[in-house]
Design a protein around this motif. Structure first.
Motif, PDB file in Angstrom:
ATOM      1  N   ALA A  40       0.819  -1.209   0.000  1.00 58.60           N
ATOM      2  CA  ALA A  40       0.000   0.000   0.000  1.00 58.60           C
ATOM      3  C   ALA A  40       0.852   1.258   0.000  1.00 58.60           C
ATOM      4  O   ALA A  40       0.470   2.286  -0.565  1.00 58.60           O
ATOM      5  N   THR A 100      -3.428   5.070  -7.688  1.00 63.27           N
ATOM      6  CA  THR A 100      -2.057   4.947  -7.189  1.00 63.27           C
ATOM      7  C   THR A 100      -1.391   6.302  -7.403  1.00 63.27           C
ATOM      8  O   THR A 100      -1.259   6.764  -8.545  1.00 63.27           O
ATOM      9  N   ARG A 128      -3.229   3.813  -3.086  1.00 66.02           N
ATOM     10  CA  ARG A 128      -1.850   3.344  -2.957  1.00 66.02           C
ATOM     11  C   ARG A 128      -0.923   4.522  -3.231  1.00 66.02           C
ATOM     12  O   ARG A 128      -1.247   5.414  -4.013  1.00 66.02           O
TER      13      ARG A 128
END
Length: 458
Positions: A15, A164, A190
Motif C-alpha cells: 500500500a 495509485t 496506494r
C-alpha cells in the motif's frame, strides 16, 4: 481521524512504497504504533524528513498518537535547523541525529500503541516556511485543516481508493508530504514514492495520479520515452511554481493529456485547482470545496477588481483548510490576516468571469506600475520562459520619469533582446512588454533558492 484509511478493513500488501521498501497499511500501523510507543511526552517531535519509509513511519506515528510533528528538511543548515527546533519547542528527534542537535532520539517500543482519538482542532503539524527576509515561520496546521484540504482535492480530482499516487517530491512540504503521502493514507489510495523525481522512476511507478513541479515535468519531457509511459495515468498534476505554456503543451503532446495546475501555500493548503475536465495553460482554476477567494485592489482605495481575466488584484483566501497562524509570531499574524477569516497570500492574481484564476506574481516584488497599468511580473516571466533562448529570468520595475516604472527583464540565456521583447508583446498585452533586457550569467538567490529581485540592478 486524519489518516482514516489506516484503520479501514481493506488492505494492500504494498500500500505504501518508498523506493525499495514497501508496507501494507496494517504493517504501517504496527510500525507507526511502535514508533509512538517510544515517544516520551506530548512532543512536538522533529522528524529528519528524508525520502524514506522511516520518515513516513515517524510522521504517521505522531499523527496517529496525537503528537505534533515538525518535518525538518534534511539539507537544513545548522542555523536554520537550530531555529526550527528552538521555535517549535521540539522535545525529541526522529531519524539520524545531525551534529549540534541535542535532543533525545525516539526509539521504537516493542509493543505498538493503538491509534488514539485525536482532537481535530489540535495542531497536527508545524511546517516551517521561508519568506524573503527573516527566519522561517512555523505554520500551525490542525488535523481538521489537513483533512478539509485533502477531501476538497479528492472531490475535484476524482481521487479514489482505486488510484495509485506516484511522485518523488520532498517529504517536508505540503506538495510531497501532505498531498503526496498523507492524502493516500486518508483516502485509501496506494502511494509510490520514487525517492528521486527522475523520469525513468516516474515511468516505472505505475501511477494513476502523478505529482510534480515544473522542474520535474521539464526533466520528464526531455526523455520522451519516459513521458510517454505516463500516458496510462488518469491525472498529471503540476504545482508549487508556474508551468510555462510550452511545457504544458509538450506534456500534453507526449502523454496524451494536459496537466492539471493548482495553487496553494504552506499556510493555506491547496485552495485552487483546475477541474479534471477543464485544463488551461497558466490558469490554476477555481476554489475547491470550502475555499473562497477575493481580489483586493492592488492600491488602497482603488477600484474593485473586475473579473475580466486581466485586472490584477491582491489574492486573499479563506476556508477550513487554512492554518491557525504562525507560532510565536504575533507580528506576522497581524500582518497576514485581513479579518473575518481572510488570509493575505501576498500573491497577485487575475480572475475571469468563470471564476478561473491566474497567478501573476508576488505583491512584495512583482507588482509593477507602468504607464497607469498595474502589471504582475510573473506572467511576463512565464512568457519569457516559453522562449527557447531563455534559461532563467526575473522581471522587475525600474524608476522611469515618463512611465513611473519601466519593465526590465534580467535574462540568463541568449538574445537578441529585441526578439525577446517582441516575443512577450506577441503573447501578452503590448504594455506588458519589457522596455529593457539585461543579460546576466546568473540570478541572485537566497539559500532557499528564491530569486532576490531587490539585488538586481545594483
Amino acid at each position: 481521524m486524519l489518516l482514516t484509511s489506516l484503520t479501514a478493513a481493506h488492505d494492500l500488501e504494498r500500500a505504501v512504497v518508498v523506493g525499495d521498501d514497501a508496507l501494507s497499511r496494517a504493517d504501517l500501523v504496527d510500525r507507526a504504533g511502535r514508533f509512538a510507543a517510544g515517544i516520551d511526552g506530548d512532543g512536538p517531535v522533529a522528524v529528519h524528513a528524508t525520502a524514506s519509509m522511516d520518515t513516513v513511519v515517524a510522521i504517521a506515528g505522531c499523527l496517529l498518537s496525537g503528537v505534533p510533528v515538525v518535518p525538518v528538511p534534511p539539507d537544513s543548515g545548522p542555523d536554520e535547523r537550530a531555529h526550527v527546533l528552538r521555535d517549535s519547542g521540539a522535545t525529541a528527534w526522529a531519524g539520524e541525529l545531525p551534529d549540534g542537535v541535542d535532543l533525545p532520539v525516539v526509539r521504537p517500543g516493542g509493543t505498538a500503541l493503538a491509534p488514539r482519538e485525536v482532537d481535530p482542532e489540535q495542531v497536527a503539524m508545524l511546517l516551517y516556511t521561508s519568506g524573503t527576509t527573516g527566519a522561517p515561520k512555523g505554520a500551525q496546521l490542525t488535523g481538521r485543516a489537513i483533512a478539509a484540504g485533502l477531501d476538497g482535492l479528492a472531490e475535484v480530482w476524482e481521487w479514489t481508493p482505486d488510484d495509485t499516487v506516484a511522485h518523488g517530491l520532498p517529504l517536508f512540504h505540503v506538495h510531497g508530504l501532505i498531498l503526496g503521502v498523507l492524502g493516500s493514507l486518508r483516502l485509501g489510495s496506494r502511494v509510490v514514492h520514487t525517492v528521486k523525481p527522475q523520469p525513468a522512476r516516474y515511468a516505472a511507478a505505475g501511477g494513476t495520479l502523478y505529482f510534480g513541479v515544473p522542474t520535474v515535468w521539464n526533466r520528464i519531457v526531455s526523455e520522451p520515452e519516459s513521458a510517454r509511459a505516463l500516458g496510462s495515468a488518469r491525472l498529471l498534476v503540476s504545482g508549487s511554481a508556474p508551468l510555462p505554456a510550452t511545457l504544458f503543451e509538450r506534456i500534453a503532446e507526449l502523454t496524451g493529456q494536459a496537466p492539471v495546475e493548482r495553487y496553494g501555500m504552506t499556510e493555506t493548503m491547496i485552495t485552487l485547482s483546475a477541474p479534471v475536465d477543464d485544463r488551461r495553460a497558466g490558469w490554476v482554476g477555481r476554489p475547491i470545496r470550502g475555499a473562497e477567494t477575493r481580489l483586493v485592489p492592488a492600491e488602497d482605495g482603488g477600484e474593485e477588481v473586475p473579473d475580466d481575466g486581466e485586472s490584477v488584484g491582491r489574492l486573499e483566501v479563506r476556508g477550513p483548510m487554512l492554518f491557525e497562524g504562525y507560532l510565536n509570531r504575533p507580528d506576522a499574524n497581524a500582518e497576514s490576516w485581513a479579518g473575518d477569516g481572510w488570509f493575505r497570500t501576498g500573491d497577485l492574481a487575475v480572475r475571469d468571469a468563470g471564476g478561473f484564476h491566474r497567478i501573476v506574481g508576488r505583491e512584495s516584488t512583482d507588482l509593477i506600475k507602468s504607464g497607469g497599468y498595474r502589471i504582475g511580473s510573473g506572467e511576463i516571466e512565464a512568457a519569457l520562459m516559453d522562449h527557447p533562448g531563455v534559461s532563467e529570468c526575473a522581471v522587475v520595475g525600474a524608476p522611469d520619469a515618463d512611465l513611473g516604472e519601466r519593465i526590465v527583464a534580467y535574462v540568463v540565456g541568449e538574445g537578441p533582446a529585441d526578439a525577446l521583447i517582441d516575443h512577450v508583446a506577441s503573447r501578452l498585452s503590448w504594455h506588458k512588454r519589457p522596455r529593457d533586457v539585461v543579460f546576466v550569467n546568473a540570478l541572485p538567490r537566497n539559500p532557499m533558492g528564491k530569486v532576490q529581485k531587490k539585488l538586481l540592478g545594483r
